[in-house]
Design an enzyme around this catalytic site. Structure first.
Site, mmCIF file in Angstrom:
data_model
loop_
_atom_site.group_PDB
_atom_site.id
_atom_site.type_symbol
_atom_site.label_atom_id
_atom_site.label_comp_id
_atom_site.label_asym_id
_atom_site.label_seq_id
_atom_site.Cartn_x
_atom_site.Cartn_y
_atom_site.Cartn_z
ATOM 1 N N GLN A 11 55.349 -6.687 33.946
ATOM 2 C CA GLN A 11 54.376 -6.174 35.138
ATOM 3 C C GLN A 11 53.945 -7.217 35.434
ATOM 4 O OE1 GLN A 11 52.328 -2.281 35.365
ATOM 5 N NE2 GLN A 11 51.880 -2.017 34.013
ATOM 6 N N LEU A 12 52.314 -7.258 35.008
ATOM 7 C CA LEU A 12 51.768 -8.588 35.637
ATOM 8 C C LEU A 12 53.175 -10.595 35.610
ATOM 9 C CD1 LEU A 12 49.279 -10.191 36.146
ATOM 10 C CD2 LEU A 12 48.595 -10.237 33.416
ATOM 11 N N ASP A 36 60.341 -16.647 22.516
ATOM 12 C CA ASP A 36 59.660 -15.947 20.999
ATOM 13 C C ASP A 36 58.459 -16.824 21.050
ATOM 14 O OD1 ASP A 36 59.164 -14.874 19.116
ATOM 15 O OD2 ASP A 36 60.431 -14.414 17.928
ATOM 16 N N ILE A 37 57.440 -15.876 21.365
ATOM 17 C CA ILE A 37 55.755 -16.516 21.417
ATOM 18 C C ILE A 37 55.916 -16.434 20.106
ATOM 19 C CG2 ILE A 37 55.309 -16.733 23.596
ATOM 20 C CD1 ILE A 37 53.441 -13.589 22.903
ATOM 21 N N THR A 62 52.365 -3.696 24.863
ATOM 22 C CA THR A 62 51.742 -3.007 25.041
ATOM 23 C C THR A 62 51.889 -1.590 24.617
ATOM 24 O OG1 THR A 62 53.059 -3.096 27.385
ATOM 25 C CG2 THR A 62 50.792 -4.460 27.183
ATOM 26 N N THR A 102 41.504 -6.850 27.396
ATOM 27 C CA THR A 102 41.794 -5.310 27.738
ATOM 28 C C THR A 102 40.526 -4.468 27.503
ATOM 29 O OG1 THR A 102 42.566 -3.334 26.540
ATOM 30 C CG2 THR A 102 42.841 -4.810 25.322
ATOM 31 N N TYR A 126 45.857 -0.882 18.976
ATOM 32 C CA TYR A 126 46.047 -2.176 19.900
ATOM 33 C C TYR A 126 44.837 -3.334 20.112
ATOM 34 C CZ TYR A 126 46.671 -3.579 24.563
ATOM 35 O OH TYR A 126 46.913 -4.062 25.965
ATOM 36 N N LYS A 130 44.520 -6.883 20.227
ATOM 37 C CA LYS A 130 44.045 -8.139 21.124
ATOM 38 C C LYS A 130 42.765 -8.195 21.219
ATOM 39 C CE LYS A 130 46.126 -8.326 25.038
ATOM 40 N NZ LYS A 130 46.556 -9.161 25.500
#
Length: 277
Positions: A11-12, A36-37, A62, A102, A126, A130
């Site tokens: 979405q971002l 593929d990071i 996410t 986040t 998560y 992050k």
């Protein structure tokens, strides 16, 4: 100036592409299939070929609840190893990096607003990943901005606004958690801030960015559905159990972001603009 976007289908990532296109800026955008990071060689080869000036790192895992068990490995691979690869490549090829993090790096036990310098204490998988990704960015030595955000919604992908609207179509009454306090963030506001940091050559480091003013999920839902006949009732988190820990109070201080000259609309203003688009 050439921009490279990761997470192009998120979405971002889609919001960033829309904004860059509107502004007539040169960019390339990679989704997980194109890049593929977590594959370090592929990342380095892409950076060598593209030679970006600015990297907008929007790729992330996410799925907060799945990160606790079946998605644990993917969570770490994407949010930590993948972010490290992007940061190291940014450093090697002399670009600038804007990476997204986040509010979940905090435990949510603070009664006041979290500043960028406050101690971190993630309480779910998560958030821990992050935070490790943030550390990887810092340790890379890249010219980097880390933007922590929260409660993201926007035109593209799945988010709370679309969920509420969908449920409202078939339920005359909805119950929504009213004891978690935070700040919703429109992807448009976030994308604009990411470009703003580059444009004004802000000091590198960590920034908090959400829309202004606070809300509970109940408040947010009420505003989303204010023009419908759906009844929204408040409940406690205990009545709506989730696998992963959610911070009860994750209000991040916005003064550092505002000090760069960026004007931040309230979440209600942002939501209404989004709904009226």
């Amino acid at each position: 100036m050439k921009y490279l976007i990761t997470g192009a289908h998120g979405q971002l990532g889609q919001e960033l592409q829309k904004l860059l296109h509107e502004r007539g800026l040169t960019f390339v955008a990679y989704d997980s299939k194109a890049l593929d990071i977590t594959n370090r060689e592929a990342v380095m080869a892409t950076f060598k070929a593209e030679q970006p000036d600015v990297v907008l790192h929007a790729a992330a895992y996410t799925k907060v609840d799945l990160a606790e068990d079946e998605g644990r490995a993917m969570n770490w691979q994407v949010n930590v190893a993948g972010t490290k690869n992007i940061a190291d490549a940014t450093k090697q090829y002399g670009a600038k990096l804007v990476a997204v993090s986040t509010d979940y790096v905090f435990d949510g036990l603070n009664v006041g607003e979290y500043r960028e310098t406050d101690p971190v204490n993630p309480r779910n998988a998560y958030g821990r990943a992050k935070l490790a990704g943030e550390l990887a960015v810092t340790e890379s030595g890249a010219a980097a901005y880390i933007v922590r955000t929260s409660w993201v919604f926007g035109e593209f992908g799945n988010n709370f606004v679309y969920t509420m609207q969908r449920l409202a179509e078939s339920h005359p009454k909805l119950t929504v958690v009213n004891d978690q306090l935070g700040r919703p963030t429109w992807t448009r506001t976030l994308a604009e801030f990411m470009l703003h940091l580059i444009a004004v050559e802000a000091t590198y480091g960590i920034y908090h960015l959400s829309n202004d003013e606070t809300a509970t999920w109940f408040d947010f839902a009420k505003e989303i559905l204010k023009d419908t006949a759906v009844e929204v009732e408040p409940v406690t988190s205990a009545e709506f159990p989730q696998k992963a820990y959610r911070p009860k109070h994750s209000v991040m201080n916005l003064e550092k972001a505002k000090a760069t000259g960026f004007e931040i609309p309230s979440w209600r203003e942002a939501l209404n603009k989004f709904l009226c688009r």
